[in-house]
Motif scaffolding. Structure first.
Motif, PDB file in Angstrom:
ATOM      1  N   PRO A   1       0.918  -1.339   0.059  1.00  0.00           N
ATOM      2  CA  PRO A   1       0.291  -0.098   0.053  1.00  0.00           C
ATOM      3  C   PRO A   1       0.690   1.288  -0.051  1.00  0.00           C
ATOM      4  N   ALA A   2       1.852   1.346   0.820  1.00  0.00           N
ATOM      5  CA  ALA A   2       2.881   2.482   0.826  1.00  0.00           C
ATOM      6  C   ALA A   2       3.491   2.662  -0.709  1.00  0.00           C
ATOM      7  N   GLU A   3       3.490   1.814  -1.334  1.00  0.00           N
ATOM      8  CA  GLU A   3       4.350   1.887  -2.761  1.00  0.00           C
ATOM      9  C   GLU A   3       3.045   2.437  -3.740  1.00  0.00           C
ATOM     10  N   PHE A   4       1.887   2.007  -3.474  1.00  0.00           N
ATOM     11  CA  PHE A   4       0.819   2.298  -4.267  1.00  0.00           C
ATOM     12  C   PHE A   4       0.433   3.679  -3.977  1.00  0.00           C
ATOM     13  N   VAL A   5       0.379   4.315  -2.695  1.00  0.00           N
ATOM     14  CA  VAL A   5       0.500   5.620  -2.449  1.00  0.00           C
ATOM     15  C   VAL A   5       1.444   6.473  -2.990  1.00  0.00           C
ATOM     16  N   GLU A   6       2.636   6.155  -2.962  1.00  0.00           N
ATOM     17  CA  GLU A   6       3.963   6.769  -3.469  1.00  0.00           C
ATOM     18  C   GLU A   6       3.647   6.866  -5.132  1.00  0.00           C
ATOM     19  N   TYR A   7       3.105   5.993  -5.673  1.00  0.00           N
ATOM     20  CA  TYR A   7       3.022   5.892  -7.129  1.00  0.00           C
ATOM     21  C   TYR A   7       1.854   7.202  -7.299  1.00  0.00           C
ATOM     22  N   CYS A   8       0.700   6.949  -6.467  1.00  0.00           N
ATOM     23  CA  CYS A   8      -0.207   7.850  -6.958  1.00  0.00           C
ATOM     24  C   CYS A   8       0.102   9.488  -6.622  1.00  0.00           C
ATOM     25  N   LEU A   9       0.998   9.608  -5.659  1.00  0.00           N
ATOM     26  CA  LEU A   9       1.625  11.087  -5.568  1.00  0.00           C
ATOM     27  C   LEU A   9       2.689  11.614  -6.604  1.00  0.00           C
ATOM     28  N   SER A  10       2.957  10.542  -7.525  1.00  0.00           N
ATOM     29  CA  SER A  10       3.906  10.702  -8.297  1.00  0.00           C
ATOM     30  C   SER A  10       3.669  12.023  -9.394  1.00  0.00           C
ATOM     31  N   SER A  11       2.443  12.169  -9.702  1.00  0.00           N
ATOM     32  CA  SER A  11       2.109  12.965 -10.857  1.00  0.00           C
ATOM     33  C   SER A  11       0.720  14.013 -10.266  1.00  0.00           C
ATOM     34  N   GLU A  12       0.875  15.143 -10.843  1.00  0.00           N
ATOM     35  CA  GLU A  12      -0.221  15.969 -10.317  1.00  0.00           C
ATOM     36  C   GLU A  12      -1.580  15.662 -10.291  1.00  0.00           C
TER      37      GLU A  12
END
Length: 466
Positions: A287-298
């Protein structure tokens, strides 16, 4: 296809009929004889007792085979009530009944006048006439819920402390025709206990979080100044179904190999919404990697941290193919009557701001136009089409007249996929044909409809009259 009005009737073909009422409603049916009374508890078909001889309920679909009804049955009355029993029908989209033949051919459609304080409607009745069967459109409302209807049809409803207007479970008081009865044990029409609301096929309520999704999700939202979201069981079920479909196909996509869009999975799970966003992702392991991915683009970050969203559904499905696991995240503003009213009112406000900028008088809200516009948006969702013309050839002016409008000039704008009133009005204003309708001096009144679901996710209708 026939457009029925209250009191209108039509002959029915032989074979099994399907009756559908799409939207946030529960469908019920009462099987009676010529007396208009039930013979027993088995004559009441509803979500806790979904079958009787010749009648079967599955979500929004009621199928009736007149030839297979119990001996002596001569009438089937179709009833609709809010899925949320605390909400009067007047605060929901107007229910529309679709009647479909055994071969899938649409036979008729009936949209009653907009209810007000009523909590239940008798929509229509199938009745035997000689050796054949006919259908009559009704639109009769009850303000005291299913309890009032139950009493009228020969069911004696006892009071065990549930909320007024809801039949309580009890025991049968006799088997003779027309004897008073109570509902059978275990078939109460709806519990008044908190948290007892039911979604079609999937229980409503907060979903468990065994994988720890909410921790990193809500931490990211808090850092952006947004309130936390909670997991909804229906959204989670839809997310899991879609993640599984993507894993089976081995690729990301809004449509699964079964032809269902993500938004259709949400409505099939029984979750009505006003706004919805999604993330379809493959690769992250936690889940932490998933959230990090979702935060990677505006754009993706805006969806994750949108302060309007209050509920979510999150699912991860592993895959043997390269690129897995597959993730589906759904973020939603749940449907509410007040929310629908705010949404349509904002569309009118923004539309009138454009007219004011052009030196034109504002449009006034109009009840018949609103009824027709809302019914068209709901119809486009229910039957997965996008057009001013219905599959049977109905036109905007036909829908306005059927809803009781006497406006001489009718115009219509439709749109799909936009997620806010501002976005949809901006899109219309950027299109010459739609802009012309918004700025037409001859128009004096407006009705707005909105429905979530279908392939595109959102369907909007503006119906103008002058």
């Amino acid at each position: 296809m026939s457009e029925l009005v209250p009191g209108g009737n039509m002959p029915l073909p032989d074979g099994t009929l399907t009756l559908r009422v799409p939207g946030p409603f529960d469908v019920s049916a009462l099987v009676t004889d010529d007396s208009g009374q039930v013979r027993g508890d088995g004559d009441f078909v509803f979500y806790n007792q979904p079958a009787a001889p010749g009648a079967r309920l599955a979500g929004e679909r009621l199928t009736v085979d007149p030839a297979a009804l119990r001996p002596g049955a001569s009438r089937v009355t179709v009833v609709v009530s809010p899925a949320d029993p605390a909400t009067p029908l007047g605060r929901l989209p107007v229910p529309t009944l679709h009647i479909i033949a055994a071969d899938g051919r649409p036979l008729a459609r009936f949209t009653p006048p907009r209810p007000e304080r009523e909590t239940v409607l008798l929509l229509a009745e199938l009745y035997r006439r000689g050796t054949g069967w006919k259908l009559r459109a009704l639109g009769q409302g009850y303000a005291d819920g299913l309890a009032g209807i139950a009493r009228d049809f020969g069911i004696d409803v006892t009071d065990d402390g549930t909320a007024p207007g809801r039949p309580a479970a009890g025991t049968s008081t006799g088997a003779a025709p027309r004897a008073s009865r109570s509902t059978a044990p275990g078939t109460a029409v709806r519990s008044a206990a908190p948290g007892a609301a039911r979604a079609r096929g999937v229980p409503a309520g907060t979903a468990p979080d065994p994988h720890g999704f909410l921790g990193p999700v809500n931490a990211a939202r808090a850092a952006a100044g947004s309130p936390p979201v909670s997991l909804d069981s229906r959204l989670t079920a839809a997310a899991h179904a879609h993640a599984g479909a993507m894993a089976a196909l081995g690729q990301l996509g809004a449509d699964g190999p079964d032809g269902l869009s993500l938004h259709q999975r949400v409505t099939a799970a029984g979750y009505p919404y006003l706004t919805i966003g999604e993330h379809l992702v493959s690769g992250p392991r936690t889940p932490a990697e998933f959230v990090e991915y979702c935060l990677s683009s505006e754009r993706s970050r805006r969806t994750l941290c949108d302060p309007a969203f209050s509920q979510a559904g999150l699912a991860r499905v592993g895959a043997q193919r390269p690129g897995g696991p597959y993730w589906t995240a759904l973020w939603a503003v749940p449907f509410s009557p007040a929310g629908l009213e705010r949404t349509t009112r904002e569309v009118i406000t923004l539309t009138n701001a454009e007219r004011a900028a052009a030196g034109l008088r504002p449009l006034s809200g109009d009840a018949p136009l609103t009824t027709a516009a809302q019914a068209h948006s709901a119809d486009m969702v229910a039957r997965a089409f996008y057009s001013h013309t219905t599959p049977e050839g109905g036109q905007p002016w036909d829908r306005a007249a059927a809803a009781g409008s006497s406006r001489r000039t009718i115009g219509e704008n439709i749109a799909c996929g936009q997620r806010s009133p501002a976005e949809v009005v901006r899109g219309w204003m950027n299109s010459p044909g739609h802009r012309a309708n918004i700025l037409k001096p001859d128009f004096t009144h407006i009705g707005v409809g909105f429905a979530g679901g279908g392939p595109a996710g959102t369907y909007w209708t503006q119906l103008f009259g002058g």
